[in-house]
Design an enzyme around this catalytic site. Structure first.
Site, short mmCIF file in Angstrom:
data_model
loop_
_atom_site.label_atom_id
_atom_site.label_comp_id
_atom_site.label_asym_id
_atom_site.label_seq_id
_atom_site.Cartn_x
_atom_site.Cartn_y
_atom_site.Cartn_z
N GLY A 11 44.04 45.06 34.85
CA GLY A 11 43.16 44.93 36.02
C GLY A 11 43.53 45.94 37.09
O GLY A 11 44.71 46.24 37.27
N ARG A 72 41.68 47.25 29.26
CA ARG A 72 42.67 46.28 28.76
C ARG A 72 42.90 46.53 27.26
O ARG A 72 43.10 45.60 26.49
CB ARG A 72 42.19 44.85 29.00
CG ARG A 72 42.11 44.46 30.49
CD ARG A 72 42.06 42.96 30.65
NE ARG A 72 41.68 42.52 31.98
CZ ARG A 72 42.54 42.32 32.97
NH1 ARG A 72 43.81 42.56 32.80
NH2 ARG A 72 42.11 41.88 34.15
N THR A 125 50.53 44.53 39.98
CA THR A 125 49.60 43.41 39.84
C THR A 125 49.45 42.70 41.18
O THR A 125 50.44 42.50 41.89
CB THR A 125 50.01 42.35 38.78
OG1 THR A 125 49.19 41.19 38.95
CG2 THR A 125 51.46 41.92 38.87
N ILE A 126 48.22 42.33 41.49
CA ILE A 126 48.03 41.55 42.72
C ILE A 126 48.70 40.19 42.59
O ILE A 126 49.03 39.57 43.58
CB ILE A 126 46.53 41.36 43.08
CG1 ILE A 126 45.78 40.58 42.00
CG2 ILE A 126 45.85 42.70 43.37
CD1 ILE A 126 44.43 40.04 42.46
N ASP A 127 48.90 39.73 41.33
CA ASP A 127 49.41 38.37 41.11
C ASP A 127 50.89 38.22 41.49
O ASP A 127 51.37 37.10 41.67
CB ASP A 127 49.24 37.97 39.63
CG ASP A 127 47.80 38.04 39.18
OD1 ASP A 127 46.90 38.02 40.03
OD2 ASP A 127 47.58 38.15 37.96
N ASP A 129 53.46 38.42 39.69
CA ASP A 129 54.13 37.51 38.76
C ASP A 129 55.06 38.21 37.76
O ASP A 129 55.41 37.65 36.73
CB ASP A 129 53.07 36.69 38.00
CG ASP A 129 52.10 37.56 37.21
OD1 ASP A 129 52.20 38.80 37.30
OD2 ASP A 129 51.23 37.00 36.51
N ARG A 162 33.50 20.56 58.34
CA ARG A 162 33.48 20.48 56.87
C ARG A 162 34.88 20.72 56.29
O ARG A 162 35.75 21.27 56.95
CB ARG A 162 32.60 21.60 56.30
CG ARG A 162 31.14 21.34 56.40
CD ARG A 162 30.37 22.57 55.96
NE ARG A 162 28.94 22.29 55.93
CZ ARG A 162 27.99 23.22 55.98
NH1 ARG A 162 28.33 24.49 56.06
NH2 ARG A 162 26.72 22.88 55.93
N MET A 169 42.78 34.10 43.40
CA MET A 169 43.28 34.64 42.13
C MET A 169 44.80 34.47 41.99
O MET A 169 45.47 34.05 42.93
CB MET A 169 42.93 36.12 42.01
CG MET A 169 41.55 36.39 41.46
SD MET A 169 41.34 38.17 41.19
CE MET A 169 39.77 38.17 40.31
N GLY A 170 45.32 34.87 40.84
CA GLY A 170 46.77 34.81 40.64
C GLY A 170 47.17 34.40 39.23
O GLY A 170 48.34 34.27 38.92
N ARG A 265 32.42 22.41 50.98
CA ARG A 265 31.86 23.60 50.33
C ARG A 265 33.00 24.33 49.61
O ARG A 265 34.16 24.16 49.97
CB ARG A 265 31.27 24.56 51.36
CG ARG A 265 30.10 24.00 52.14
CD ARG A 265 28.83 24.04 51.30
NE ARG A 265 27.67 23.74 52.10
CZ ARG A 265 27.17 22.52 52.31
NH1 ARG A 265 27.77 21.46 51.77
NH2 ARG A 265 26.09 22.34 53.05
N HIS A 271 37.00 39.01 42.74
CA HIS A 271 37.46 40.40 42.71
C HIS A 271 37.49 41.08 44.06
O HIS A 271 38.00 42.19 44.17
CB HIS A 271 36.60 41.20 41.71
CG HIS A 271 36.82 40.73 40.30
ND1 HIS A 271 36.18 39.63 39.80
CD2 HIS A 271 37.64 41.19 39.32
CE1 HIS A 271 36.58 39.43 38.55
NE2 HIS A 271 37.46 40.35 38.24
N ARG A 274 40.82 42.32 44.91
CA ARG A 274 41.38 43.51 44.27
C ARG A 274 40.75 44.79 44.78
O ARG A 274 41.19 45.88 44.43
CB ARG A 274 41.16 43.45 42.75
CG ARG A 274 41.99 42.45 42.06
CD ARG A 274 42.28 42.76 40.62
NE ARG A 274 41.27 43.43 39.85
CZ ARG A 274 40.81 43.00 38.67
NH1 ARG A 274 41.23 41.86 38.18
NH2 ARG A 274 39.94 43.70 38.00
O1 F6P Z 1 45.82 39.90 36.89
C1 F6P Z 1 45.00 40.25 37.95
C2 F6P Z 1 43.75 39.41 37.97
O2 F6P Z 1 42.97 39.79 39.09
C3 F6P Z 1 44.00 37.89 37.98
O3 F6P Z 1 44.35 37.41 39.25
C4 F6P Z 1 42.67 37.39 37.47
O4 F6P Z 1 42.78 36.12 36.85
C5 F6P Z 1 42.28 38.44 36.46
O5 F6P Z 1 42.98 39.63 36.82
C6 F6P Z 1 40.81 38.73 36.42
O6 F6P Z 1 40.58 39.61 35.38
P1 F6P Z 1 39.21 40.41 35.15
O7 F6P Z 1 39.22 41.57 36.13
O8 F6P Z 1 39.31 40.87 33.75
O9 F6P Z 1 38.10 39.47 35.43
#
Ligand code: F6P
Length: 341
Positions: A11, A72, A125-127, A129, A162, A169-170, A265, A271, A274
């Site tokens: 990603g 990927r 990675t934004i995650d 992890d 509300r 994400m993550g 809500r 995305h 990102r």
């Molecule tokens: O690993 C980065 C990430 O943005 C995750 O947070 C998310 O689950 C995944 O990629 C989304 O992937 P794609 O861009 O393939 O939808």
């Protein structure tokens, strides 16, 4: 002149162009020719490359995404594909490869290194992890975007009295949700690492709405479990076997409304987290990661990855990064939970 190639896989992530800038500039200083591989490992399978010069990196440090594009593609799916990568590496006359990516791209880098490819890694990675580094670039930008979203959603939640559920994400780690949730003053945060008791969550909301505030913001990581399930957008798997997560925010919003009666809500940030310009921190770390990746190559430290330790850039074996997912420690979550009021 020896050629150093760079590819960006998985990603996309804010700060990738900063890494490319660091690699190109440091390569030039050290007397290497930098070469861009298009679309991650796909470009290695297709010999899709071009020489990178200062002109190519002009101003890109401030741009999101990656000028090299990404995919990927997983060449470790078969021995034949792995052989093709090694052959193409020679065909393109390369000396070494910088692989910029998360656990999938770096997992491939590790296997390709073991198969004889002189490669080094850069953790992206934004995650946030990945093990083996204090942080990955891209995370800070994603956190700031999510925090800004929580700030904006708060004013509308407050006006309408509300509950607003925000899906963040993550993947299987709750770093973005936890950081953005705390920074954005969420009333409750749900992460994949800790099972949430929905009656506890609703009790917190009730106490809040009957007490000092008539609105709530609930931040939920996309990989958080609800009723024992992790929700998927589709069962389809990508080349690395990952399913697409999503839907938990909507489900949680319905459940909260049913249990509390408060109008609720949900928003999926998706995305947006990102996209766009990287923060100063992600540009800074990205540039330094790129510079140090070339240093590792100059020192012949193949099979390793640049890593942030405090304010220093060090190197660790690629296996340190990919063997184990880095998740939010329980103590950190518990520390944050005093703000769930
Ligand atoms: O690993 C980065 C990430 O943005 C995750 O947070 C998310 O689950 C995944 O990629 C989304 O992937 P794609 O861009 O393939 O939808």
């Amino acid at each position: 002149m020896k050629k150093i190639a760079i590819l960006t896989g998985g990603g996309d992530c804010p700060g990738l162009n900063a890494v490319i800038t660091g690699v190109v500039r440091r390569a030039e200083v050290d007397g290497f020719q930098a070469v861009g591989i298009r679309r991650g490992w796909k470009g290695m399978l297709e010999c899709d490359s071009y020489d990178l010069s200062l002109k190519d990196i002009l101003g890109i440090v401030r741009q999101g995404g990656t000028i090299l594009h990404t995919s990927r593609t997983n060449p470790c799916k078969s021995e034949e594909l792995m052989r093709r990568v090694l052959e193409n590496f020679k065909k393109m006359g390369l000396h070494a490869l910088v692989a910029v990516g998360g656990d999938d791209t770096l997992g491939v880098a590790k296997k390709m290194f073991e198969a004889g490819l002189p490669t080094v890694g850069v953790p992206k990675t934004i995650d946030n992890d990945l093990s083996g580094t204090d942080r990955t670039f891209g995370f800070d930008t994603a956190v700031n975007i999510a925090m800004d979203a929580l700030d904006r959603l708060t004013t509308t939640a407050e006006s309408h009295e509300r509950v607003m559920v925000v899906e963040i994400m993550g993947r299987h780690a709750g770093w973005i949700a936890l950081w953005a949730g705390l920074a954005g003053a969420a009333s409750y945060i749900l992460t994949p690492e800790v099972k949430t008791d929905l009656s506890d969550l609703c009790a917190v909301l009730k106490k809040r709405h009957e007490g000092y505030a008539q609105f709530s913001i609930v931040a939920i990581a996309e990989g958080a479990e609800l009723g024992g399930d992790v929700l998927l957008q589709t069962e389809e798997r990508d080349a690395f076997g990952h399913v697409r997560l999503g839907g938990v925010g909507e489900r949680l919003a319905a459940e909260i409304e049913k249990r509390t009666g408060y109008e609720t809500r949900h928003v999926v940030l998706g995305h947006l987290q990102r996209g766009g310009s990287p923060t100063a921190l992600d540009r800074f770390i990205g540039l330094r990661f790129g510079v140090h990746a070339v240093r590792l190559i100059a020192q012949g430290k193949f099979g390793s990855m640049v890593s942030l330790r405090g304010n220093d850039i060090v190197s660790v074996p690629l296996s340190d990064a990919v063997d184990k997912l880095r998740t939010v420690p329980r103590e950190l979550y518990e520390e944050a939970s005093i703000f769930f009021v």
